[in-house]
Design an enzyme around this catalytic site. Structure first.
Site, PDB file in Angstrom:
ATOM      1  N   ASN A 159       0.981  60.420  28.880  1.00  0.00           N
ATOM      2  CA  ASN A 159       2.159  60.082  27.923  1.00  0.00           C
ATOM      3  C   ASN A 159       1.201  59.751  26.608  1.00  0.00           C
ATOM      4  OD1 ASN A 159       0.982  57.607  28.691  1.00  0.00           O
ATOM      5  ND2 ASN A 159       2.681  56.497  29.229  1.00  0.00           N
ATOM      6  N   ARG A 298      -1.369  47.215  23.942  1.00  0.00           N
ATOM      7  CA  ARG A 298      -0.973  46.182  24.753  1.00  0.00           C
ATOM      8  C   ARG A 298      -0.764  45.003  23.862  1.00  0.00           C
ATOM      9  NH1 ARG A 298       0.374  49.579  27.598  1.00  0.00           N
ATOM     10  NH2 ARG A 298       0.009  49.771  29.676  1.00  0.00           N
ATOM     11  N   GLN A 327       6.315  41.051  29.205  1.00  0.00           N
ATOM     12  CA  GLN A 327       7.450  42.146  29.398  1.00  0.00           C
ATOM     13  C   GLN A 327       8.375  41.741  30.503  1.00  0.00           C
ATOM     14  OE1 GLN A 327       5.346  45.526  26.709  1.00  0.00           O
ATOM     15  NE2 GLN A 327       6.019  45.980  28.623  1.00  0.00           N
ATOM     16  N   HIS A 351       9.290  48.415  25.065  1.00  0.00           N
ATOM     17  CA  HIS A 351       8.143  49.250  25.500  1.00  0.00           C
ATOM     18  C   HIS A 351       8.637  50.628  25.979  1.00  0.00           C
ATOM     19  CE1 HIS A 351       3.951  49.545  27.918  1.00  0.00           C
ATOM     20  NE2 HIS A 351       4.323  50.498  27.399  1.00  0.00           N
TER      21      HIS A 351
HETATM   22  P1  NAD Z   1      -8.561  56.342  26.791  1.00  0.00           P
HETATM   23  O1  NAD Z   1      -9.166  55.679  28.212  1.00  0.00           O
HETATM   24  O2  NAD Z   1      -8.416  57.636  26.746  1.00  0.00           O
HETATM   25  O3  NAD Z   1      -9.175  55.719  25.656  1.00  0.00           O
HETATM   26  C1  NAD Z   1      -9.293  54.172  25.445  1.00  0.00           C
HETATM   27  C2  NAD Z   1     -10.396  54.061  24.390  1.00  0.00           C
HETATM   28  O4  NAD Z   1     -10.677  52.665  23.926  1.00  0.00           O
HETATM   29  C3  NAD Z   1     -12.011  54.529  24.712  1.00  0.00           C
HETATM   30  O5  NAD Z   1     -12.344  55.754  24.167  1.00  0.00           O
HETATM   31  C4  NAD Z   1     -12.799  53.290  24.875  1.00  0.00           C
HETATM   32  O6  NAD Z   1     -14.017  53.400  24.546  1.00  0.00           O
HETATM   33  C5  NAD Z   1     -11.839  52.446  23.749  1.00  0.00           C
HETATM   34  N1  NAD Z   1     -12.198  51.004  23.858  1.00  0.00           N
HETATM   35  C6  NAD Z   1     -12.252  50.352  25.032  1.00  0.00           C
HETATM   36  N2  NAD Z   1     -12.650  48.991  24.603  1.00  0.00           N
HETATM   37  C7  NAD Z   1     -12.795  48.979  23.193  1.00  0.00           C
HETATM   38  C8  NAD Z   1     -13.117  48.044  22.415  1.00  0.00           C
HETATM   39  N3  NAD Z   1     -13.335  46.494  22.728  1.00  0.00           N
HETATM   40  N4  NAD Z   1     -13.181  48.242  20.885  1.00  0.00           N
HETATM   41  C9  NAD Z   1     -12.901  49.678  20.666  1.00  0.00           C
HETATM   42  N5  NAD Z   1     -12.673  50.439  21.523  1.00  0.00           N
HETATM   43  C10 NAD Z   1     -12.325  50.273  22.626  1.00  0.00           C
HETATM   44  O7  NAD Z   1      -6.920  55.490  26.824  1.00  0.00           O
HETATM   45  P2  NAD Z   1      -5.767  56.083  26.180  1.00  0.00           P
HETATM   46  O8  NAD Z   1      -5.054  57.046  27.043  1.00  0.00           O
HETATM   47  O9  NAD Z   1      -5.997  56.651  24.707  1.00  0.00           O
HETATM   48  O10 NAD Z   1      -4.859  54.730  26.114  1.00  0.00           O
HETATM   49  C11 NAD Z   1      -5.138  53.626  25.679  1.00  0.00           C
HETATM   50  C12 NAD Z   1      -4.387  52.424  26.058  1.00  0.00           C
HETATM   51  O11 NAD Z   1      -3.111  52.711  25.088  1.00  0.00           O
HETATM   52  C13 NAD Z   1      -4.022  52.301  27.515  1.00  0.00           C
HETATM   53  O12 NAD Z   1      -4.961  51.780  28.246  1.00  0.00           O
HETATM   54  C14 NAD Z   1      -2.633  51.584  27.351  1.00  0.00           C
HETATM   55  O13 NAD Z   1      -2.755  50.117  27.301  1.00  0.00           O
HETATM   56  C15 NAD Z   1      -2.225  52.108  25.956  1.00  0.00           C
HETATM   57  N6  NAD Z   1      -0.652  52.807  26.363  1.00  0.00           N
HETATM   58  C16 NAD Z   1       0.337  52.352  25.787  1.00  0.00           C
HETATM   59  C17 NAD Z   1       1.389  53.310  26.211  1.00  0.00           C
HETATM   60  C18 NAD Z   1       2.830  52.799  25.513  1.00  0.00           C
HETATM   61  O14 NAD Z   1       3.800  53.169  26.130  1.00  0.00           O
HETATM   62  N7  NAD Z   1       2.662  52.055  24.835  1.00  0.00           N
HETATM   63  C19 NAD Z   1       1.487  54.290  26.654  1.00  0.00           C
HETATM   64  C20 NAD Z   1       0.110  54.822  27.397  1.00  0.00           C
HETATM   65  C21 NAD Z   1      -1.013  54.132  26.968  1.00  0.00           C
END
Ligand code: NAD
Length: 400
Positions: A159, A298, A327, A351
């Site tokens: 997503n 989050r 949530q 959400h």
């Molecule tokens: P991903 O794993 O592709 O990317 C996450 C990135 O965050 C990585 O590059 C990682 O190095 C970086 N990261 C981790 N800790 C960090 C920090 N302390 N400071 C800076 N960067 C940091 O994940 P993604 O697919 O891009 O998703 C990211 C997050 O988005 C998910 O884990 C989830 O919590 C959230 N999300 C929300 C929804 C929604 O419906 N709102 C949907 C999907 C994902």
């Protein structure tokens, strides 16, 4: 008990299957059977889910698993349960807590998270696999999963476009002061100056993402044509040079330095020990006065009260996102209503950014594939593995 619960009017759906599954071929000599219990925590979809079968993440439509299981010939019975699809998830009497004790597989979605705490992990003696139908597995105590050799998989990438689009929309609606403008129209009023006094162009602004993974990078890609002054990112993992160059993004290694340069900050990293409360009162002091903050990652990455105070005081001009520290968010959660001093700047929604109908199809298919691989003893797609047997396989949940 499930029939009684239904008669009680609980939002409860129980599907009981007797699993007559062949064992994975590597261990099978003569045909044999085993039963396993899969517990799925989904959200109550009500009338909408009855009318719209593509609302797959609901108790009504069960991630499409029912038809999948039927197609495999599983029999629906009222004993030796194979699948429970349940709604209630909080409290000692919840279905979640009752059924987790002997479940082998737990399927959850981040949209209606079943919080698998260490305490519950310790009770879940039979649990081997957690599947997140979506992206983001922080509702599971991942360190406890490591300790108890429970694997955690999510449907990586399922997503990320859905969320990136929502982020761009949220940035635009805050910067352009859209919500108060629309509310004015609904009220029957027309006072352009009241809106225009706090409306800006995105062109020429500095936008930065905390986290430049799948979503963060897609946000940068989508922002490129807006001719922002600069696109920045903060992430301990640097983008490959060609990827950074393609979107003309510059990495800033110090977080305070990073936020102090941004007109807009978007949060796109997972929630883990290193990001819980990352955007707090202290960090907000380093934001440019009147910056906009968008968080679809989050809720708990941003300190609830500090963000509310910053918006009220005008330190932030806007806050938008779809994720909350708990949530469903309580009715009186301050983020529902808090505004900037001009009465706008709130773009909060439930959400749903990652649960468009398009996304639901992708994460339902992905969750089914993970379950199928598990049942058939096949290798899982490496990019989906957050926790493997006794260790983190991902590098995105903090530097370890
Ligand atoms: P991903 O794993 O592709 O990317 C996450 C990135 O965050 C990585 O590059 C990682 O190095 C970086 N990261 C981790 N800790 C960090 C920090 N302390 N400071 C800076 N960067 C940091 O994940 P993604 O697919 O891009 O998703 C990211 C997050 O988005 C998910 O884990 C989830 O919590 C959230 N999300 C929300 C929804 C929604 O419906 N709102 C949907 C999907 C994902």
């Amino acid at each position: 008990p499930w029939a009684a619960a239904l008669m009680d009017g609980c939002f409860l759906r129980l599907l009981d299957y007797l699993a007559l599954l062949p064992l994975p071929s590597s261990t099978q000599s003569t045909p044999t059977t085993f039963t396993m219990k899969v517990l799925a925590i989904l959200y109550e979809g009500g009338e909408a889910a009855r009318q719209e079968p593509r609302l797959l993440g609901t108790v009504q439509n069960k991630l499409g698993l029912e038809s999948y299981l039927k197609s495999l010939g599983h029999e629906l019975v009222d004993a030796d349960t194979f699948v429970y699809l349940l709604h209630s998830k909080e409290g000692a009497d919840s279905d979640f807590q009752k059924h987790i004790v002997d479940a082998e597989v737990l399927i959850t979605t981040p949209f209606h998270p079943g919080y698998l705490t260490r305490e519950l992990v310790e009770k879940a003696k039979n649990l081997k696999l957690c599947i997140t139908a979506g992206v983001g597995s922080d509702h599971i105590d991942l360190n406890a999963a490591v300790d108890h050799r429970i694997q955690v998989l999510e449907v990586s990438g399922s997503n990320v476009v859905s969320v990136a689009e929502h982020v761009v929309m949220s940035i635009l609606l805050l910067v352009r002061n859209y919500n108060p403008a629309h509310e004015m129209i609904e009220r029957g009023d027309w006072q352009v100056s009241e809106i225009a006094r706090n409306a800006f162009d995105l062109e020429g602004k500095v936008v930065g993402t905390i986290g430049a993974g799948r979503i963060g990078y897609r946000v940068l890609q989508r922002l490129k044509p807006f001719d922002c002054k600069e696109l920045l990112y903060y992430d301990y993992a640097s983008l490959p040079p060609a990827a950074a160059e393609a979107v003309n993004a510059r990495r800033v290694e110090d977080l305070k330095d990073f936020v102090s340069q941004c007109d807009v900050v978007t949060v796109n990293c997972p929630l883990h020990e290193g990001t819980r409360g990352l955007v707090n009162a202290e960090l907000l002091k380093h934001f440019k006065k009147g910056a906009w903050l968008v968080n679809t990652a989050r809720g708990a990455i941003c300190d609830k009260d500090a963000v509310a105070e910053a918006l009220k005081s005008g330190q932030l001009n806007g806050y938008s996102g779809d994720v909350w520290n708990v949530q469903p968010a309580p009715k009186d959660h301050v983020w529902r209503t808090v505004k900037n001093p001009l009465g706008g700047g709130n773009g909060m929604v439930p959400h749903y950014s990652g649960t468009t109908l398009d996304a639901q199809k992708r994460y339902a298919d992905g969750a089914r594939k993970i379950l199928q691989n598990y049942i058939e003893g096949k290798e899982q797609d490496a990019q989906n593995i957050i926790i493997g047997l006794g260790k983190y396989e991902t590098t995105a949940y903090g530097q370890r």
